[in-house]
Design an enzyme around this catalytic site. Structure first.
Site, short mmCIF file in Angstrom:
data_model
loop_
_atom_site.label_atom_id
_atom_site.label_comp_id
_atom_site.label_asym_id
_atom_site.label_seq_id
_atom_site.Cartn_x
_atom_site.Cartn_y
_atom_site.Cartn_z
N ASP A 140 41.80 48.96 38.25
CA ASP A 140 40.66 48.15 38.68
C ASP A 140 39.72 47.88 37.50
O ASP A 140 39.43 48.79 36.72
CB ASP A 140 39.90 48.92 39.78
N GLU A 143 44.04 44.90 36.12
CA GLU A 143 43.21 43.83 36.66
C GLU A 143 42.22 43.47 35.56
O GLU A 143 41.21 44.15 35.38
CB GLU A 143 42.46 44.28 37.92
C1 NOJ Z 1 37.93 44.53 41.69
C2 NOJ Z 1 38.39 44.77 43.09
O1 NOJ Z 1 39.57 44.05 43.32
C3 NOJ Z 1 37.25 44.37 43.98
O2 NOJ Z 1 37.64 44.31 45.32
C4 NOJ Z 1 36.12 45.33 43.76
O3 NOJ Z 1 34.99 44.93 44.50
C5 NOJ Z 1 35.74 45.39 42.29
N1 NOJ Z 1 36.86 45.45 41.41
C6 NOJ Z 1 34.88 46.60 42.00
O4 NOJ Z 1 35.66 47.76 42.02
#
Ligand code: NOJ
Ligand code: CA
Length: 592
Positions: free
Chosen positions: A250, A313
């Site tokens: 993440d 990500e």
């Molecule tokens: C990316 C995640 O996919 C999202 O859902 C989240 O709110 C943010 N990162 C913060 O962790």
């Protein structure tokens, strides 16, 4: 002894009953042919993650096993056959750790515990075993940029004094202004407003500020602190020991901050706009030092048997910067959001595909291809509207033409699954789910309060069966709670049960495409060559041996090339099967 699934990379002819049934069905219904010859083992196989189709399980909306209206591990375990029949290689499960659920689990209180809402550690271990027995790999979601404000470390930091070792694990700073009443700098939270919140010290006085790039309940960790790195290596081992096959990272582009904490200045405005920010030379996005962290992670993952992997990500503006996450011995894969964010237009798509492939080939890494996830407007709605970007304001959704969106989404699926590399399918896209309208009082997304935008419309629980909500999402019974977000009544027409019985449904298209992708040596990892003779507005590429994809994004039907047989089409062909209509796609096989 932990079991691992066999390698899935070798291409093979239809083998299971489901696959044979699918190919038979194909031939009966559409007079289509399937590739011939035994191709199993014909190609040099790389690791599974170079070409896996990964299904994203948004666990709180997949299937509810205990009737509280929220999806859980028991529900997921009960639906694994659906995923096997769909034909995916792996699942990625959104965070399932103990959490106060301010941001749907992306606010982790304990990285080594399963939240009771989803089940227990024993359930998680049983799920991993079930998946492996079915040949499905498991990727879990790791959240290293921030913890929950309820995490023991943050609670200790709040209780400790300014300048204490406890506060050094996060980003605590005195405020600016005569009384420290202004935030330390102008950094912005992705959920709107300042990225800083002021605390009250133990003696009741207004105190320091702490950094949170997301909600105030998600304080950012200080990755310059050696204890943080050590802890996450230990968390990785904890889950690798439990048999997971990989991690989705993440906010992988956000962990490192410029320690001088310089103001953004004019760039601060851009941070508040919908859509990904410009990450070039930025004080908190995409910093060079990230590679050092991930190289260590890779070393740990590689010390385990069975091709464990990472997918980052990382929302970075430049595809070559994205490739840096994969260069040499850093991570295995990263989400390619340029493709997801691209308009439905041939020149833009082609440019994005070319740039992506060029950047990845240079670092010998496979590209990933994604159309939707739990943070963006569902692509059926995007493609049916004039909305520019995936992260845009969903306010324009009243003007969506869902029939157009469906047609394009069907074509996009064939494009997605024909591109070289690995592909991600977000739960429900295989049913053609669209962005659901959520009444304001039902909105759960923390982003809404600070920006007026919500991601809830793409997070609505899955319709499995039946004519009325909850469409089999929860077990039947009078004491069953309503789903945590309301499902549109029209979703009766797109339930998994309904679509499984309809050879023309989106589900049937995905099943056929995935079965073919497994059996065709040309698909998965590898290269593509653009067809030289493709008319304007048409995307056409070949992949060897003997495969061609055509997507018609022009304004008129285009004739299909001679010497090629249709394997699969996203729509009915025109002119007696000789032309591809607008917004249609086909997979072709070269005639021998
Ligand atoms: C990316 C995640 O996919 C999202 O859902 C989240 O709110 C943010 N990162 C913060 O962790
Ligand atoms: Ca439940």
């Amino acid at each position: 002894m932990l079991r691992h699934p066999p390698a899935f990379h070798s291409r093979r002819p239809p083998e299971t009953i489901e696959e044979r049934a699918l190919t038979d069905l194909e031939q009966q219904l559409h007079g289509l042919s399937t590739p011939s010859g035994d191709r199993a083992g014909d190609r040099a196989g790389g690791p599974w993650w170079r070409e896996a189709v990964v299904y994203q399980v948004y666990i709180r909306s997949f299937a509810d096993g205990n009737g509280d209206g929220i999806g859980d591990i028991a529900g997921l375990r009960s639906r694994l056959t659906y995923l096997q029949e769909l034909g995916v290689d792996a699942i990625w499960i959104n965070p399932w750790y103990r959490s106060p659920m301010v941001d749907a689990g992306y606010d982790v209180e304990d990285y080594r515990e399963i939240d009771p809402l989803f089940g227990s550690m024993a359930d998680a271990e049983a799920l991993i075993a079930d998946c492996h027995a079915l040949g499905i790999r498991v990727i879990v979601d790791l959240v290293p940029n921030h913890t929950s404000s309820r995490h023991a470390w943050f609670q200790a930091a709040l209780a400790a004094a300014p300048g204490s070792p406890e506060r050094a694990r996060y980003w605590f700073r005195p405020g600016r202004g005569a009384e420290g009443e202004l935030p330390p700098n102008d950094w912005r939270s992705r959920f709107g407003g300042s990225a800083w919140t002021r605390v009250t010290e133990a003696d009741g006085s207004p105190g320091e500020w702490y950094l949170h790039l997301f909600a105030p309940e998600q304080p950012d960790l200080n990755w310059d602190h050696p204890e943080i790195a050590q802890e996450f290596l230990s968390i990785l081992r904890f889950w690798l020991d439990r048999g997971v096959d990989g991690f989705r990272i993440d906010v992988a582009h956000g962990l490192v901050k410029d320690p001088a904490l310089p103001d953004l200045g004019e760039r601060a405005v851009r941070e508040d706009e919908p859509g990904p920010p410009d990450t070039t030379d930025h004080p908190y996005w995409d910093r060079d030092e990230l590679s050092d962290i991930y190289r260590e992670w890779r070393r740990v993952a590689d010390s385990y048997a069975g091709d464990r992997m990472f997918v980052a990500e990382a929302w970075v503006s430049d595809p070559h910067r994205l490739a840096r996450y994969l260069d040499g011995d850093v991570l295995h894969t990263a989400f390619n959001f340029h493709f997801l964010d691209c308009a439905w237009a041939a020149p833009a798509l082609r440019a994005t595909i070319d740039e992506t492939l060029a950047a990845h080939v240079r670092v010998h890494a496979p590209s990933t291809w994604v159309l939707s996830n739990h943070d963006v407007t569902r692509h059926r709605s995007r493609y049916g509207s004039r909305l520019a970007g995936a992260l845009g304001d969903s306010g324009g959704l009243s003007e969506v033409d869902l029939a157009l969106g469906e047609r394009r989404a069907r074509a996009a699926a064939l494009l997605l699954l024909a591109l070289p590399g690995s592909a991600y399918v977000y739960q429900g896209e295989e049913l053609g789910l669209w962005e659901a309208p959520i009444p304001e009082q039902a909105i759960q997304d923390p982003e809404f309060a600070r920006t007026g935008r919500t991601r809830d419309g793409c997070r609505v629980p899955m319709p499995w069966s039946g004519e009325v909500a909850p469409f089999g999402f929860s077990p039947a019974g009078s004491d069953v709670a309503a789903p945590w977000l309301p499902q549109p009544a029209e979703w009766a027409s797109v339930s998994a049960e309904r679509e499984a019985a309809d050879a023309d449904s989106m589900l049937a298209l995905y099943r056929r495409a995935l079965a073919l992708r497994r059996s065709l040596r040309a698909l998965g990892d590898g290269e593509l060559s653009w067809a030289l003779e493709a008319p304007e507005g048409v995307l056409a590429f070949t992949r060897e041996p003997g495969f061609q994809l055509i997507v018609n994004l022009s304004e008129a039907p285009v004739p299909l090339p001679a010497g090629w047989r249709v394997l699969l089409a996203s729509c009915e062909l025109a002119d007696g099967g000789t032309a591809l209509p607008v917004d249609g796609a086909v997979w072709l096989e070269r005639e021998l």
